[in-house]
Design a protein around this motif. Sequence first.
Motif, PDB file in Angstrom:
ATOM      1  N   ASN A  36     -33.464 -32.813 -40.730  1.00  0.00           N
ATOM      2  CA  ASN A  36     -34.094 -33.520 -39.616  1.00  0.00           C
ATOM      3  C   ASN A  36     -33.057 -33.922 -38.570  1.00  0.00           C
ATOM      4  O   ASN A  36     -33.302 -33.838 -37.360  1.00  0.00           O
ATOM      5  N   LEU A  37     -31.881 -34.326 -39.039  1.00  0.00           N
ATOM      6  CA  LEU A  37     -30.805 -34.649 -38.110  1.00  0.00           C
ATOM      7  C   LEU A  37     -30.301 -33.400 -37.405  1.00  0.00           C
ATOM      8  O   LEU A  37     -29.956 -33.434 -36.221  1.00  0.00           O
ATOM      9  N   ALA A  38     -30.258 -32.269 -38.117  1.00  0.00           N
ATOM     10  CA  ALA A  38     -29.835 -31.012 -37.499  1.00  0.00           C
ATOM     11  C   ALA A  38     -30.812 -30.608 -36.400  1.00  0.00           C
ATOM     12  O   ALA A  38     -30.403 -30.150 -35.329  1.00  0.00           O
ATOM     13  N   ALA A  39     -32.101 -30.774 -36.662  1.00  0.00           N
ATOM     14  CA  ALA A  39     -33.113 -30.436 -35.659  1.00  0.00           C
ATOM     15  C   ALA A  39     -32.942 -31.305 -34.415  1.00  0.00           C
ATOM     16  O   ALA A  39     -33.014 -30.814 -33.280  1.00  0.00           O
ATOM     17  N   GLU A  40     -32.700 -32.592 -34.620  1.00  0.00           N
ATOM     18  CA  GLU A  40     -32.498 -33.486 -33.484  1.00  0.00           C
ATOM     19  C   GLU A  40     -31.228 -33.114 -32.724  1.00  0.00           C
ATOM     20  O   GLU A  40     -31.198 -33.123 -31.491  1.00  0.00           O
ATOM     21  N   PHE A  41     -30.168 -32.776 -33.454  1.00  0.00           N
ATOM     22  CA  PHE A  41     -28.900 -32.393 -32.827  1.00  0.00           C
ATOM     23  C   PHE A  41     -29.074 -31.144 -31.966  1.00  0.00           C
ATOM     24  O   PHE A  41     -28.535 -31.052 -30.855  1.00  0.00           O
ATOM     25  N   ILE A  42     -29.840 -30.176 -32.461  1.00  0.00           N
ATOM     26  CA  ILE A  42     -30.089 -28.935 -31.708  1.00  0.00           C
ATOM     27  C   ILE A  42     -30.854 -29.241 -30.424  1.00  0.00           C
ATOM     28  O   ILE A  42     -30.584 -28.675 -29.367  1.00  0.00           O
ATOM     29  N   ILE A  43     -31.814 -30.158 -30.513  1.00  0.00           N
ATOM     30  CA  ILE A  43     -32.562 -30.556 -29.312  1.00  0.00           C
ATOM     31  C   ILE A  43     -31.631 -31.223 -28.301  1.00  0.00           C
ATOM     32  O   ILE A  43     -31.655 -30.925 -27.108  1.00  0.00           O
ATOM     33  N   LEU A  44     -30.773 -32.112 -28.778  1.00  0.00           N
ATOM     34  CA  LEU A  44     -29.880 -32.859 -27.888  1.00  0.00           C
ATOM     35  C   LEU A  44     -28.833 -31.987 -27.213  1.00  0.00           C
ATOM     36  O   LEU A  44     -28.438 -32.253 -26.076  1.00  0.00           O
ATOM     37  N   THR A  45     -28.379 -30.947 -27.898  1.00  0.00           N
ATOM     38  CA  THR A  45     -27.295 -30.108 -27.366  1.00  0.00           C
ATOM     39  C   THR A  45     -27.801 -28.822 -26.732  1.00  0.00           C
ATOM     40  O   THR A  45     -27.040 -28.130 -26.044  1.00  0.00           O
ATOM     41  N   GLU A  70     -12.524 -36.439 -27.390  1.00  0.00           N
ATOM     42  CA  GLU A  70     -13.009 -35.876 -26.129  1.00  0.00           C
ATOM     43  C   GLU A  70     -14.525 -35.769 -26.078  1.00  0.00           C
ATOM     44  O   GLU A  70     -15.085 -35.364 -25.068  1.00  0.00           O
ATOM     45  N   ARG A  71     -15.183 -36.079 -27.217  1.00  0.00           N
ATOM     46  CA  ARG A  71     -16.648 -35.965 -27.320  1.00  0.00           C
ATOM     47  C   ARG A  71     -17.074 -34.552 -26.932  1.00  0.00           C
ATOM     48  O   ARG A  71     -17.955 -34.343 -26.102  1.00  0.00           O
ATOM     49  N   LEU A  72     -16.442 -33.587 -27.592  1.00  0.00           N
ATOM     50  CA  LEU A  72     -16.633 -32.191 -27.223  1.00  0.00           C
ATOM     51  C   LEU A  72     -16.688 -31.318 -28.472  1.00  0.00           C
ATOM     52  O   LEU A  72     -15.920 -31.500 -29.414  1.00  0.00           O
ATOM     53  N   TRP A  73     -17.601 -30.379 -28.463  1.00  0.00           N
ATOM     54  CA  TRP A  73     -17.724 -29.390 -29.541  1.00  0.00           C
ATOM     55  C   TRP A  73     -17.432 -28.023 -28.924  1.00  0.00           C
ATOM     56  O   TRP A  73     -18.096 -27.617 -27.977  1.00  0.00           O
ATOM     57  N   THR A  74     -16.447 -27.327 -29.470  1.00  0.00           N
ATOM     58  CA  THR A  74     -16.086 -26.006 -28.962  1.00  0.00           C
ATOM     59  C   THR A  74     -16.550 -24.941 -29.941  1.00  0.00           C
ATOM     60  O   THR A  74     -16.052 -24.854 -31.069  1.00  0.00           O
ATOM     61  N   ILE A  75     -17.512 -24.135 -29.520  1.00  0.00           N
ATOM     62  CA  ILE A  75     -18.037 -23.056 -30.359  1.00  0.00           C
ATOM     63  C   ILE A  75     -17.140 -21.833 -30.184  1.00  0.00           C
ATOM     64  O   ILE A  75     -16.954 -21.362 -29.062  1.00  0.00           O
ATOM     65  N   PRO A  76     -16.569 -21.291 -31.266  1.00  0.00           N
ATOM     66  CA  PRO A  76     -15.670 -20.139 -31.144  1.00  0.00           C
ATOM     67  C   PRO A  76     -16.364 -18.925 -30.541  1.00  0.00           C
ATOM     68  O   PRO A  76     -17.591 -18.755 -30.679  1.00  0.00           O
ATOM     69  N   ALA A  77     -15.589 -18.086 -29.885  1.00  0.00           N
ATOM     70  CA  ALA A  77     -16.141 -16.914 -29.199  1.00  0.00           C
ATOM     71  C   ALA A  77     -16.905 -16.002 -30.146  1.00  0.00           C
ATOM     72  O   ALA A  77     -17.965 -15.476 -29.797  1.00  0.00           O
ATOM     73  N   GLU A 129     -15.788 -18.451 -25.932  1.00  0.00           N
ATOM     74  CA  GLU A 129     -16.037 -19.756 -26.522  1.00  0.00           C
ATOM     75  C   GLU A 129     -16.822 -20.629 -25.543  1.00  0.00           C
ATOM     76  O   GLU A 129     -16.735 -20.470 -24.324  1.00  0.00           O
ATOM     77  N   HIS A 130     -17.591 -21.546 -26.100  1.00  0.00           N
ATOM     78  CA  HIS A 130     -18.471 -22.383 -25.279  1.00  0.00           C
ATOM     79  C   HIS A 130     -18.242 -23.841 -25.642  1.00  0.00           C
ATOM     80  O   HIS A 130     -18.259 -24.215 -26.818  1.00  0.00           O
ATOM     81  N   GLU A 131     -18.016 -24.666 -24.635  1.00  0.00           N
ATOM     82  CA  GLU A 131     -17.794 -26.094 -24.846  1.00  0.00           C
ATOM     83  C   GLU A 131     -19.107 -26.859 -24.650  1.00  0.00           C
ATOM     84  O   GLU A 131     -19.789 -26.687 -23.642  1.00  0.00           O
ATOM     85  N   VAL A 132     -19.428 -27.687 -25.616  1.00  0.00           N
ATOM     86  CA  VAL A 132     -20.670 -28.456 -25.572  1.00  0.00           C
ATOM     87  C   VAL A 132     -20.342 -29.944 -25.523  1.00  0.00           C
ATOM     88  O   VAL A 132     -19.811 -30.500 -26.488  1.00  0.00           O
ATOM     89  N   PRO A 133     -20.624 -30.622 -24.402  1.00  0.00           N
ATOM     90  CA  PRO A 133     -20.416 -32.080 -24.329  1.00  0.00           C
ATOM     91  C   PRO A 133     -21.393 -32.781 -25.272  1.00  0.00           C
ATOM     92  O   PRO A 133     -22.548 -32.385 -25.402  1.00  0.00           O
ATOM     93  N   LEU A 134     -20.927 -33.839 -25.934  1.00  0.00           N
ATOM     94  CA  LEU A 134     -21.747 -34.536 -26.925  1.00  0.00           C
ATOM     95  C   LEU A 134     -22.101 -35.936 -26.432  1.00  0.00           C
ATOM     96  O   LEU A 134     -21.217 -36.734 -26.095  1.00  0.00           O
ATOM     97  N   CYS A 135     -23.400 -36.233 -26.401  1.00  0.00           N
ATOM     98  CA  CYS A 135     -23.852 -37.556 -25.989  1.00  0.00           C
ATOM     99  C   CYS A 135     -23.693 -38.534 -27.157  1.00  0.00           C
ATOM    100  O   CYS A 135     -23.327 -38.151 -28.272  1.00  0.00           O
ATOM    101  N   ALA A 182     -25.695 -37.624 -30.312  1.00  0.00           N
ATOM    102  CA  ALA A 182     -25.159 -36.425 -30.974  1.00  0.00           C
ATOM    103  C   ALA A 182     -23.933 -36.786 -31.807  1.00  0.00           C
ATOM    104  O   ALA A 182     -23.769 -36.310 -32.946  1.00  0.00           O
ATOM    105  N   ILE A 183     -23.065 -37.636 -31.259  1.00  0.00           N
ATOM    106  CA  ILE A 183     -21.887 -38.095 -31.992  1.00  0.00           C
ATOM    107  C   ILE A 183     -22.319 -38.859 -33.247  1.00  0.00           C
ATOM    108  O   ILE A 183     -21.770 -38.671 -34.346  1.00  0.00           O
TER     109      ILE A 183
END
Length: 415
Positions: free
Chosen positions: A238-247, A266-273, A286-292, A295-296
């Motif tokens: 359930n937390l994963a589902a909410e996290f996916i919605i938020l990001t 940095e409140r940042l998630w970097t997804i590898p290429a 790679e894609h950088e995702v800011p975290l609210c 999400a944190i």
Amino acid sequence: MAKRELRKLGTAKEVERIKAAGRHSDGGGLCLLIGAKGGRSWVFRYRRPGGGGNDLGLGSADKEGVSLADARERSEELRAQLRKGIDPTAERKAGAMVGTTFGEFADDFLESIKAGFKGRTSHADWKRDIEVRAANLRPKLLPDITANDVLGVLSPIWLTIPRTARETRSRIERVLSAAKAKGLRSGENPAMWRGNLKELLPKAKRSKRHHKAADYKDVPGIVQVLRTKHKAADTAVNLAAEFIILTAVRTGEARFMRKQEINFKERLWTIPAERMKTEDDAEGKEHEVPLCDRAIAILKAVMPKDLSLEAYVFAGQWSRDHSKPLGMNSVLHTLQKIYPDMTTHGCRSSFRDWCGDETQVAREVAEMALAHKVGDEVEQAYRRGTALKKRRELMEMWGRYVEGESKVVKLAAGG
């Protein structure tokens, strides 16, 4: 420079009397190799043109095998090739490939590239195309394949299953390109699109596949139900589902998230290429995702304090050590129990609709938040330095909206 001594092993009878294990040089690169158990073989030792040393087997040196005279004659032929700049090993491989069929080469080629596949079904899709879709090509010799042969594969499926047909064409083209690189074909690739098959096949209509999505106005309510379910069941899904919605990320990108990808400071998630959605043979970025804030909070809630850097953040149901990721369809099933007309990919659509209807954020910023390609390489490079700040503001605003705030500050338009 003195010539290298040849025929150092003497006569055939003298060679027969050699019993010691090891390498015995006859000169000019020819060696008698005797194994620890007495096995005997001829080996030609040489230095590759522009490379290091190499051994080329010439066959057994036993009584029923290659004679001394034949081994010396063959080594002289190999030395002649070297004087011409020809690598004997490469020449032998090329000779062995003469008469190779499309099927034989395609199977070997698939085996050689499968380690680089990123998609879960990529290998099966390739196998289907080169074995089933391209069945008529398999018995044909590589140099004999023409554009008409490729058309025979594509024409029956071009309008009925266009996406599959396009993928099949691309894979045939790649196989034939690899064959040409190995010297097994020459001339233009008969599966090439521009200036070739494009002029011979009818234009197929591309239909967009729409994922079911919730109205963005319903998203805050969906998240509240997820939180209620989490309190009752204490499940990470359930937390994963909410996290996916938020990001607004793809499910697979979140499922395979590892602790080492998160920068809490940095409140940042970097997804590898390599985990970003790309074609089989394309290079991801790679894609950088800011975290609210929320999400944190979710990340801290699902990760044990002693979690290793390599461990998955969202662990599978029975994976207490986080060595296995969340199940592929677990988030989808959770969301559809709450809102049947919803998919995990549809969460991204809900976010994009909200961006367009409720904010003044520039289209490019919204698209970059979804990791969509925007503009050419020059434009992408230009925006890379400023987009992260604007995307962070956007994701914070989305987070507040999902929390249920009725009023949010609208971002000003502009790149």
